[in-house]
Design a protein around this motif. Structure first.
Motif, PDB file in Angstrom:
ATOM      1  N   VAL A  18       0.630  -1.240   0.037  1.00 23.00           N
ATOM      2  CA  VAL A  18      -0.045  -0.253  -0.314  1.00 23.00           C
ATOM      3  C   VAL A  18       0.613   1.588  -0.368  1.00 23.00           C
ATOM      4  O   VAL A  18       1.441   1.596   0.973  1.00 23.00           O
ATOM      5  CB  VAL A  18      -1.097  -0.425   1.636  1.00 23.00           C
ATOM      6  N   GLU A  19       0.610   2.204  -1.151  1.00 24.54           N
ATOM      7  CA  GLU A  19       0.743   3.262  -0.442  1.00 24.54           C
ATOM      8  C   GLU A  19       2.678   3.517  -1.293  1.00 24.54           C
ATOM      9  O   GLU A  19       3.354   4.256  -1.886  1.00 24.54           O
ATOM     10  CB  GLU A  19       1.338   4.590   0.291  1.00 24.54           C
ATOM     11  N   GLY A  43       8.592  -4.470  -1.827  1.00 28.65           N
ATOM     12  CA  GLY A  43       7.267  -4.507  -2.348  1.00 28.65           C
ATOM     13  C   GLY A  43       6.324  -3.565  -3.035  1.00 28.65           C
ATOM     14  O   GLY A  43       5.140  -2.579  -2.779  1.00 28.65           O
ATOM     15  N   HIS A  44       7.137  -3.199  -3.925  1.00 30.94           N
ATOM     16  CA  HIS A  44       7.041  -2.539  -4.919  1.00 30.94           C
ATOM     17  C   HIS A  44       6.521  -2.480  -6.047  1.00 30.94           C
ATOM     18  O   HIS A  44       7.202  -3.809  -6.551  1.00 30.94           O
ATOM     19  CB  HIS A  44       8.112  -1.619  -5.525  1.00 30.94           C
ATOM     20  N   HIS A 162      11.178  10.476  -6.054  1.00 31.68           N
ATOM     21  CA  HIS A 162      11.919   9.145  -5.799  1.00 31.68           C
ATOM     22  C   HIS A 162      13.037   8.416  -4.641  1.00 31.68           C
ATOM     23  O   HIS A 162      13.523   7.528  -4.938  1.00 31.68           O
ATOM     24  CB  HIS A 162      11.564   8.555  -7.484  1.00 31.68           C
ATOM     25  N   ARG A 163      13.011   9.741  -3.716  1.00 31.66           N
ATOM     26  CA  ARG A 163      14.082   9.090  -3.227  1.00 31.66           C
ATOM     27  C   ARG A 163      14.048   7.796  -2.516  1.00 31.66           C
ATOM     28  O   ARG A 163      15.299   6.808  -2.567  1.00 31.66           O
ATOM     29  CB  ARG A 163      14.449   9.668  -1.683  1.00 31.66           C
ATOM     30  N   GLU A 164      12.982   6.891  -2.095  1.00 37.41           N
ATOM     31  CA  GLU A 164      12.556   6.335  -1.372  1.00 37.41           C
ATOM     32  C   GLU A 164      12.742   5.006  -2.101  1.00 37.41           C
ATOM     33  O   GLU A 164      13.777   3.994  -1.846  1.00 37.41           O
ATOM     34  CB  GLU A 164      11.194   6.291  -0.453  1.00 37.41           C
ATOM     35  N   PRO A 165      12.022   4.799  -3.695  1.00 36.66           N
ATOM     36  CA  PRO A 165      12.154   3.682  -4.467  1.00 36.66           C
ATOM     37  C   PRO A 165      13.737   4.254  -4.922  1.00 36.66           C
ATOM     38  O   PRO A 165      14.592   3.061  -5.155  1.00 36.66           O
ATOM     39  CB  PRO A 165      11.321   4.241  -5.531  1.00 36.66           C
ATOM     40  N   LEU A 166      14.377   4.858  -4.854  1.00 36.31           N
ATOM     41  CA  LEU A 166      16.172   5.169  -5.509  1.00 36.31           C
ATOM     42  C   LEU A 166      16.689   3.690  -4.800  1.00 36.31           C
ATOM     43  O   LEU A 166      17.483   3.668  -5.203  1.00 36.31           O
ATOM     44  CB  LEU A 166      15.700   6.182  -6.040  1.00 36.31           C
ATOM     45  N   ALA A 167      16.125   4.294  -3.453  1.00 42.23           N
ATOM     46  CA  ALA A 167      17.578   4.085  -2.722  1.00 42.23           C
ATOM     47  C   ALA A 167      17.447   2.439  -1.771  1.00 42.23           C
ATOM     48  O   ALA A 167      17.840   2.054  -1.313  1.00 42.23           O
ATOM     49  CB  ALA A 167      16.917   5.053  -1.394  1.00 42.23           C
ATOM     50  N   ILE A 168      15.884   2.004  -2.727  1.00 43.19           N
ATOM     51  CA  ILE A 168      16.420   0.437  -2.173  1.00 43.19           C
ATOM     52  C   ILE A 168      17.537  -0.542  -2.663  1.00 43.19           C
ATOM     53  O   ILE A 168      17.990  -0.812  -2.100  1.00 43.19           O
ATOM     54  CB  ILE A 168      14.758   0.351  -2.678  1.00 43.19           C
TER      55      ILE A 168
END
Ligand code: NAP
Length: 305
Positions: A18-19, A43-44, A162-168
């Motif tokens: 979610v989100e 979980g993306h 997009h810092r969060e998905p890019l940091a994965i």
């Protein structure tokens, strides 16, 4: 048409994501596949496309949605990450695709000029653009303790969004609005790495025919390189101040005087001077300019046209 992995994994994914930003990834080579796995694991929701569809099968089983075409993949999500072989393949894959409103993040290795041109190309097509230079090999992706990271440059707003998905997949280091800077940082670091590899090759060549175990030399070599690494800070300080004599402990006159010892040793060991020779020649030219009280920083200016 989008095909996907088992329904059970999709249901689980939906509950856990979610989100979480949905990501489109074009390119499932060694690097793209490694990136894809980290987003799936985090979980993306992930939509993938690859020129050779078979490479997507394993990821579909892990929950990725597989698009039939690059256009379909791009249309699926705002965030579109590209990790293809080179700039030409990016051109071929994205040609004719509607990019309006997309946040294009290009992790394909390119030159700074290609990255700048790609940014302009993307803007003309109504997309925001962020370029990336990956400082990692695939096994380091998704393994934070391995120390890999990605240089980003271009739209800061896009990077922040997009810092969060890019940091994965790996750490992130933003180096400026100029879209070419990520590639430039990437290539600067890799160029230094090749210089180091060249020195290491020469060192091992020197002992190659002797009764010296390379495995015993290796830790001595590695530790010495680590001990010398901080000199880059002094070089940077001298470049910034313009005073190349500041803090010098081993002056150029002394170092150039020592070069025949290195070259004679190489000759005696039957080792070609072709790696070290050009650097020594630059040192000699700088000394000839009357810079004997400097250390090696002046060589940099001889390289720049
Ligand atoms: N691997 C590394 O150690 C590493 C480290 C840092 C940065 N990088 C960079 O990451 C990028 C990808 O590297 P990689 O290791 O994933 O390379 P790779 O394993 O050789 O994969 C290349 C990818 O590009 C696709 N491709 C090539 N030409 C194409 C074309 N004309 N049209 C459409 N697709 C095309 C391939 O599709 P097919 O499957 O159909 O061939 C594949 O998905 C490169 O820019 C590389 O420099 C890699």
């Amino acid at each position: 048409m989008i095909t996907s992995g088992p329904v059970t994994s999709l249901i689980g994914m939906t509950q856990n994501t979610v989100e979480k930003t949905s990501v489109t990834l074009l390119g499932l080579g060694a690097m793209g596949t490694a990136l894809a796995r980290t987003w799936l694991a985090a979980g993306h929701p992930l939509t993938v496309w690859n020129r050779t569809p078979a490479r997507a099968a394993a990821l579909a089983a892990e929950g990725a949605r597989v698009a039939d075409s690059a256009a379909e993949a791009v249309a699926s999500n705002t965030l579109v990450v590209v990790c293809l072989l080179d700039d030409t393949s990016v051109d071929e894959v994205l040609a004719g695709i509607d990019l309006s409103g997309r946040d294009l993040v290009n992790l394909t290795t390119s030159t700074p000029a290609q990255a700048r041109a790609r940014a302009e190309w993307a803007h003309e097509r109504g997309a925001r653009y962020l370029d990336g230079g990956i400082m990692a090999v695939p096994p380091m992706i998704g393994v934070p303790e391995a120390g890999g990271y990605v240089f980003y440059s271009g739209s800061r707003e896009l990077f922040e969004r997009h810092r969060e998905p890019l940091a994965i997949p790996a750490g992130t280091t933003y180096v400026g609005e100029d879209a070419g800077f990520a590639a430039l940082h990437d290539l600067a670091l890799l160029s230094a790495m090749y210089g180091m590899f060249a020195g290491v090759a020469h060192a091992f060549a020197l002992i190659r025919k002797e009764d010296i175990d390379p495995v015993v030399l290796a830790p001595l070599l590695a530790d010495w390189l680590v001990a010398m690494a901080p000199t880059v800070h002094q070089t940077a300080e001298q470049l910034r101040s313009g005073d190349y004599t500041k803090g010098v402990v081993s002056n150029l006159a002394m170092q150039v005087a020592g070069t025949p010892t290195f070259l004679s040793t190489a000759e005696q060991q039957g080792v070609s001077p072709e790696l070290l020779g050009p650097y020594f020649e630059l040192m000699r030219r700088r000394l000839a300019q009357g810079s004997g009280e400097e250390d090696l920083t002046g060589v940099i200016d001889l390289l720049v046209h």
